[in-house]
Design a protein around this motif. Sequence first.
Motif, PDB file in Angstrom:
ATOM      1  N   ARG A   2     -41.583  23.888  -7.121  1.00  0.00           N
ATOM      2  CA  ARG A   2     -42.799  23.207  -7.598  1.00  0.00           C
ATOM      3  C   ARG A   2     -44.015  23.572  -6.754  1.00  0.00           C
ATOM      4  O   ARG A   2     -43.925  23.712  -5.542  1.00  0.00           O
ATOM      5  CB  ARG A   2     -42.605  21.690  -7.559  1.00  0.00           C
ATOM      6  CG  ARG A   2     -41.747  21.186  -8.693  1.00  0.00           C
ATOM      7  CD  ARG A   2     -41.836  19.672  -8.851  1.00  0.00           C
ATOM      8  NE  ARG A   2     -40.953  19.241  -9.918  1.00  0.00           N
ATOM      9  CZ  ARG A   2     -41.266  19.293 -11.211  1.00  0.00           C
ATOM     10  NH1 ARG A   2     -42.455  19.743 -11.594  1.00  0.00           N
ATOM     11  NH2 ARG A   2     -40.409  18.907 -12.123  1.00  0.00           N
ATOM     12  N   CYS A   3     -45.139  23.707  -7.429  1.00  0.00           N
ATOM     13  CA  CYS A   3     -46.394  24.013  -6.749  1.00  0.00           C
ATOM     14  C   CYS A   3     -46.788  22.834  -5.854  1.00  0.00           C
ATOM     15  O   CYS A   3     -46.830  21.697  -6.309  1.00  0.00           O
ATOM     16  CB  CYS A   3     -47.485  24.260  -7.800  1.00  0.00           C
ATOM     17  SG  CYS A   3     -49.128  24.397  -7.093  1.00  0.00           S
ATOM     18  N   PRO A   4     -47.086  23.107  -4.560  1.00  0.00           N
ATOM     19  CA  PRO A   4     -47.475  22.008  -3.663  1.00  0.00           C
ATOM     20  C   PRO A   4     -48.845  21.430  -4.004  1.00  0.00           C
ATOM     21  O   PRO A   4     -49.204  20.357  -3.516  1.00  0.00           O
ATOM     22  CB  PRO A   4     -47.478  22.662  -2.283  1.00  0.00           C
ATOM     23  CG  PRO A   4     -47.553  24.120  -2.517  1.00  0.00           C
ATOM     24  CD  PRO A   4     -47.002  24.400  -3.882  1.00  0.00           C
ATOM     25  N   LYS A   5     -49.596  22.125  -4.837  1.00  0.00           N
ATOM     26  CA  LYS A   5     -50.946  21.639  -5.158  1.00  0.00           C
ATOM     27  C   LYS A   5     -50.963  20.833  -6.465  1.00  0.00           C
ATOM     28  O   LYS A   5     -51.439  19.709  -6.495  1.00  0.00           O
ATOM     29  CB  LYS A   5     -51.903  22.829  -5.258  1.00  0.00           C
ATOM     30  CG  LYS A   5     -53.358  22.429  -5.192  1.00  0.00           C
ATOM     31  CD  LYS A   5     -54.245  23.663  -5.121  1.00  0.00           C
ATOM     32  CE  LYS A   5     -55.726  23.280  -5.058  1.00  0.00           C
ATOM     33  NZ  LYS A   5     -56.574  24.478  -5.175  1.00  0.00           N
ATOM     34  N   CYS A   6     -50.428  21.429  -7.553  1.00  0.00           N
ATOM     35  CA  CYS A   6     -50.525  20.748  -8.856  1.00  0.00           C
ATOM     36  C   CYS A   6     -49.173  20.225  -9.351  1.00  0.00           C
ATOM     37  O   CYS A   6     -49.101  19.569 -10.383  1.00  0.00           O
ATOM     38  CB  CYS A   6     -51.136  21.672  -9.900  1.00  0.00           C
ATOM     39  SG  CYS A   6     -49.984  22.925 -10.512  1.00  0.00           S
ATOM     40  N   ASN A   7     -48.084  20.553  -8.602  1.00  0.00           N
ATOM     41  CA  ASN A   7     -46.751  20.041  -8.916  1.00  0.00           C
ATOM     42  C   ASN A   7     -46.104  20.665 -10.159  1.00  0.00           C
ATOM     43  O   ASN A   7     -45.054  20.230 -10.600  1.00  0.00           O
ATOM     44  CB  ASN A   7     -46.778  18.511  -9.036  1.00  0.00           C
ATOM     45  CG  ASN A   7     -45.455  17.892  -8.600  1.00  0.00           C
ATOM     46  OD1 ASN A   7     -44.809  18.407  -7.693  1.00  0.00           O
ATOM     47  ND2 ASN A   7     -45.041  16.823  -9.249  1.00  0.00           N
ATOM     48  N   ARG A  30     -46.985  32.430  -6.441  1.00  0.00           N
ATOM     49  CA  ARG A  30     -48.244  32.048  -7.062  1.00  0.00           C
ATOM     50  C   ARG A  30     -47.929  31.090  -8.198  1.00  0.00           C
ATOM     51  O   ARG A  30     -47.042  31.346  -9.021  1.00  0.00           O
ATOM     52  CB  ARG A  30     -48.948  33.294  -7.633  1.00  0.00           C
ATOM     53  CG  ARG A  30     -50.357  33.035  -8.153  1.00  0.00           C
ATOM     54  CD  ARG A  30     -50.992  34.339  -8.572  1.00  0.00           C
ATOM     55  NE  ARG A  30     -50.380  34.839  -9.821  1.00  0.00           N
ATOM     56  CZ  ARG A  30     -50.782  34.476 -11.046  1.00  0.00           C
ATOM     57  NH1 ARG A  30     -51.799  33.651 -11.201  1.00  0.00           N
ATOM     58  NH2 ARG A  30     -50.179  34.967 -12.116  1.00  0.00           N
ATOM     59  N   CYS A  31     -48.648  29.978  -8.238  1.00  0.00           N
ATOM     60  CA  CYS A  31     -48.487  29.020  -9.321  1.00  0.00           C
ATOM     61  C   CYS A  31     -49.224  29.566 -10.545  1.00  0.00           C
ATOM     62  O   CYS A  31     -50.423  29.857 -10.487  1.00  0.00           O
ATOM     63  CB  CYS A  31     -49.058  27.668  -8.897  1.00  0.00           C
ATOM     64  SG  CYS A  31     -49.087  26.477 -10.247  1.00  0.00           S
ATOM     65  N   ILE A  32     -48.489  29.743 -11.626  1.00  0.00           N
ATOM     66  CA  ILE A  32     -49.099  30.307 -12.830  1.00  0.00           C
ATOM     67  C   ILE A  32     -50.038  29.286 -13.484  1.00  0.00           C
ATOM     68  O   ILE A  32     -51.035  29.645 -14.104  1.00  0.00           O
ATOM     69  CB  ILE A  32     -47.995  30.777 -13.808  1.00  0.00           C
ATOM     70  CG1 ILE A  32     -47.240  31.964 -13.174  1.00  0.00           C
ATOM     71  CG2 ILE A  32     -48.572  31.175 -15.169  1.00  0.00           C
ATOM     72  CD1 ILE A  32     -45.907  32.267 -13.816  1.00  0.00           C
ATOM     73  N   THR A  33     -49.744  28.006 -13.269  1.00  0.00           N
ATOM     74  CA  THR A  33     -50.572  26.947 -13.873  1.00  0.00           C
ATOM     75  C   THR A  33     -51.957  26.846 -13.226  1.00  0.00           C
ATOM     76  O   THR A  33     -52.967  26.847 -13.916  1.00  0.00           O
ATOM     77  CB  THR A  33     -49.847  25.587 -13.779  1.00  0.00           C
ATOM     78  OG1 THR A  33     -48.575  25.703 -14.417  1.00  0.00           O
ATOM     79  CG2 THR A  33     -50.650  24.476 -14.459  1.00  0.00           C
ATOM     80  N   CYS A  34     -51.991  26.794 -11.879  1.00  0.00           N
ATOM     81  CA  CYS A  34     -53.290  26.578 -11.221  1.00  0.00           C
ATOM     82  C   CYS A  34     -53.732  27.748 -10.342  1.00  0.00           C
ATOM     83  O   CYS A  34     -54.840  27.745  -9.817  1.00  0.00           O
ATOM     84  CB  CYS A  34     -53.278  25.277 -10.404  1.00  0.00           C
ATOM     85  SG  CYS A  34     -52.410  25.411  -8.833  1.00  0.00           S
ATOM     86  N   GLY A  35     -52.863  28.721 -10.133  1.00  0.00           N
ATOM     87  CA  GLY A  35     -53.255  29.894  -9.357  1.00  0.00           C
ATOM     88  C   GLY A  35     -53.069  29.756  -7.851  1.00  0.00           C
ATOM     89  O   GLY A  35     -53.300  30.705  -7.106  1.00  0.00           O
TER      90      GLY A  35
HETATM   91 ZN   LIG Z   1     -50.232  24.780  -9.234  1.00  0.00          ZN
END
Ligand SMILES: [Zn+2]
Length: 160
Positions: A2-7, A30-35
Motif C-alpha cells: 500500500r502507498c504510504p501517502k494515499c493508501n 511508484r504509486c500508480i494512483t498518486c505518483g
Molecule cells: Zn499513492
Amino acid sequence: MRCPKCNADNDQVVDTRANQEGSVIRRRRRCITCGFRYTTYERFERHLPRVVKRDGRTEAFDREKLARGLTIACQKRPIPGNAIDRLIDDVMDDVEALNAAEVASAKIGTLVMERLRALDPVAYVRFASVYSAFDELSQFIDLIRAITPASAPKRKPRRA
Ligand SMILES: [Zn+2]
C-alpha cells in the motif's frame, strides 16, 4: 504494497537492486494512483540451525525472544537504539556461519555475551549473571526480566 501517502494498493516497482553482499534487496516503488515514490527493503530468510535446549529438546531460533532478553539487560544503559539489533544480527551471522543443523543454546548464549561485554559491561553482567545459572535461553530471558528493577523483588546475590 500500500502507498504510504494515499493508501492505494496500486504500485509499480521502478527499480530493484541488491546491496554489495547481496543480503538486502532494495525496491523503488511508484504509486500508480498518486505518483508517490517510496522504497521497500527485502531481506533474505536466514537458514539458522535449530536450537538445542539443555533438556535436549530443540526449537526454532527466536530472534524476538533474544531481542526481548537483551532489551531488558540493556535497560537504562547508554546504548544506541540500533546497537541491540546489530548485536543480534552479528550473533545470527555467527550462528549461521557454524553451518550446523543444530546448535546448543549455551553456545548462542556465549556468542551473545562475548559481544555484549564489548558493548556495555553492566548489560553484560546482567545477562551473564542470569545466563551462568541457566543454560536454557528461555529460562535466562525470563530471569533477566525478573531481576530488572521495575518488576523484581530484592534478592540476595548468589554464587554461580
Ligand atoms: Zn499513492
